[in-house]
Design an enzyme around this catalytic site. Structure first.
Site: not given
Ligand SMILES: Cc1ncc(COP(=O)(O)O)c(C=O)c1O
Length: 387
Positions: A54, A106, A179, A204
């Site tokens: 962990r 997001y 991000d 992704k």
């Molecule tokens: C731009 C972006 N950031 C963060 C996330 C969150 O990622 P996760 O689904 O791997 O938790 C997503 C998910 O669609 C995303 O498109």
């Protein structure tokens, strides 16, 4: 493990997962460590560096070190998901801290910021990160501790000027976290533009095959804030499984090929549909009439990404009906959420995001995969013709 050659380009480092060879066996592929616990030395130390999974697992090492190299950072941590990575950064703040976040980002993370993060005592303010004057006005020097930008941002694909926002953040004593899921380190390295932290939903493009949920954070400096993020991963337990980490290093071997192909197809698709009679607009930062095209050209290298959106023509009701009808008629594009996989996806975002979303009801988000671009264009043409 033998080490990488310092002259290798990022594409080479990714293709060979740092060029490492297992010294014990000569294996070109790193071993998978499933152990949750490790032997202590007789004097009670853990000199090999591993104690309990962990906290850390040797199977994370290849993907973490490779990402540190690709982002030009000081260290990387893998997490159980993109949201586990993003929320670990934000939980490293303290109650009462002020945070500025993009108006286009997001959706689930914005909901978390407005919900649990606010309940926990953070003061969250939403701002247009592409409007530098608005960012400057919203900053509260001494109180603002973090700016959160997503670029290009979901699903309107606005591009934040990372260098300019980092300068504003630092002048106010705040950090900038980006991000960069949709840009990937192939097209943009936010730390090189002055960001302090870069986060990916590795679910992704980094993994790229729609079969792993994972997240990453890379830091520019191993400072006290980084130690807090590291402690949060261990203490709240948002760790990735060793097999998922291993799959991630495998997926990243083809990252450059996949992202370059998806970006070049996305540009062709955007150009092809730009003046389509059934569409009001095509949103893609690679198009010269996109509002952030000039920044995207400066900040992104080798392409503008594999994500775009199309906005069906008509008023709110008619455009929504047309968007849903178009998504129903595609045969090659898959009607599904997520992005960044080898298969192309189409999604009516307003249905997902619900009330309060900045996304127009007539918008379809397209994640371009690596299929034949001609096939993708033909399928979308026939779907639009049927709306
Ligand atoms: C731009 C972006 N950031 C963060 C996330 C969150 O990622 P996760 O689904 O791997 O938790 C997503 C998910 O669609 C995303 O498109």
């Amino acid at each position: 493990m033998t080490r990488k050659n310092d002259t290798w380009s990022p594409a080479t480092l990714a293709a060979q997962a740092l060029g490492r060879v297992d010294e014990t066996t000569g294996a070109l592929i790193p071993p998978l460590h499933t152990a949750t616990t490790y032997l202590r030395d007789p004097d009670n130390e853990y000199r090999k560096g591993w104690s309990y999974s962990r906290e850390n697992n040797p199977s994370y090492e290849t993907a973490e070190t490779l990402l540190t190299e690709l982002e030009g950072g000081a260290a990387t941590l893998l997490f159980a998901s993109g949201l586990a990575a993003a929320t670990a950064i934000i939980m490293a703040l303290r109650p009462g801290d002020h945070i500025l976040a993009s108006n286009v980002m997001y959706w689930s993370l914005r909901k978390w910021l407005k919900g649990p993060a606010t309940d926990w005592g953070l003061v969250v303010e939403i701002v247009d990160m592409t409007d530098l004057a608005a960012v400057e006005r919203a900053l509260k020097p001494g109180k603002t501790k973090l700016l959160w930008a997503e670029t290009p941002s979901n699903p309107l694909w606005r591009v934040t000027d990372i260098a300019a926002v980092a300068k504003l953040a630092h002048a106010a004593g705040a950090k900038l976290a980006v991000d960069s899921t949709c840009a990937t380190p192939v097209l943009s390295q936010p730390l090189k533009h002055g960001a302090d932290l870069v986060m990916h939903s590795a679910t992704k493009y980094l993994n790229g095959h729609s079969d792993v949920i994972a997240g990453t954070v890379t830091t520019a400096a191993k400072d006290e804030f980084w130690e807090r993020i590291n402690a949060i991963r261990t203490q709240s337990g948002g760790v990735i499984g060793p097999f998922e980490a291993w799959l991630l290093q495998r997926g990243m071997r083809t990252l450059f090929l996949r992202v370059r192909e998806a970006s070049s197809s996305a540009l062709r698709i955007a150009q092809h549909f730009q003046r389509h009679p059934k569409l009001a607009e095509v949103l893609y930062p690679g198009l010269p009439d996109h509002p952030d095209h000039a920044i995207a050209r400066r900040q992104m290298t080798g392409g503008f990404g594999g994500m775009l959106s199309i906005h069906l023509a008509g008023d709110e009701v008619a455009s929504q009906q047309a968007a849903i009808a178009c998504a129903a008629k595609v045969q090659l594009w898959k009607r599904a959420t997520s992005l960044g996989g080898v298969e192309s996806l189409i999604e009516h975002r307003a249905s997902i995001e619900g009330p309060g979303s900045p996304v127009p009801p007539g918008l379809l988000r397209l994640s371009v995969g690596i299929e034949s671009c001609d096939d993708l264009i033909a399928d979308l043409e026939q779907a639009l013709a049927g709306t």
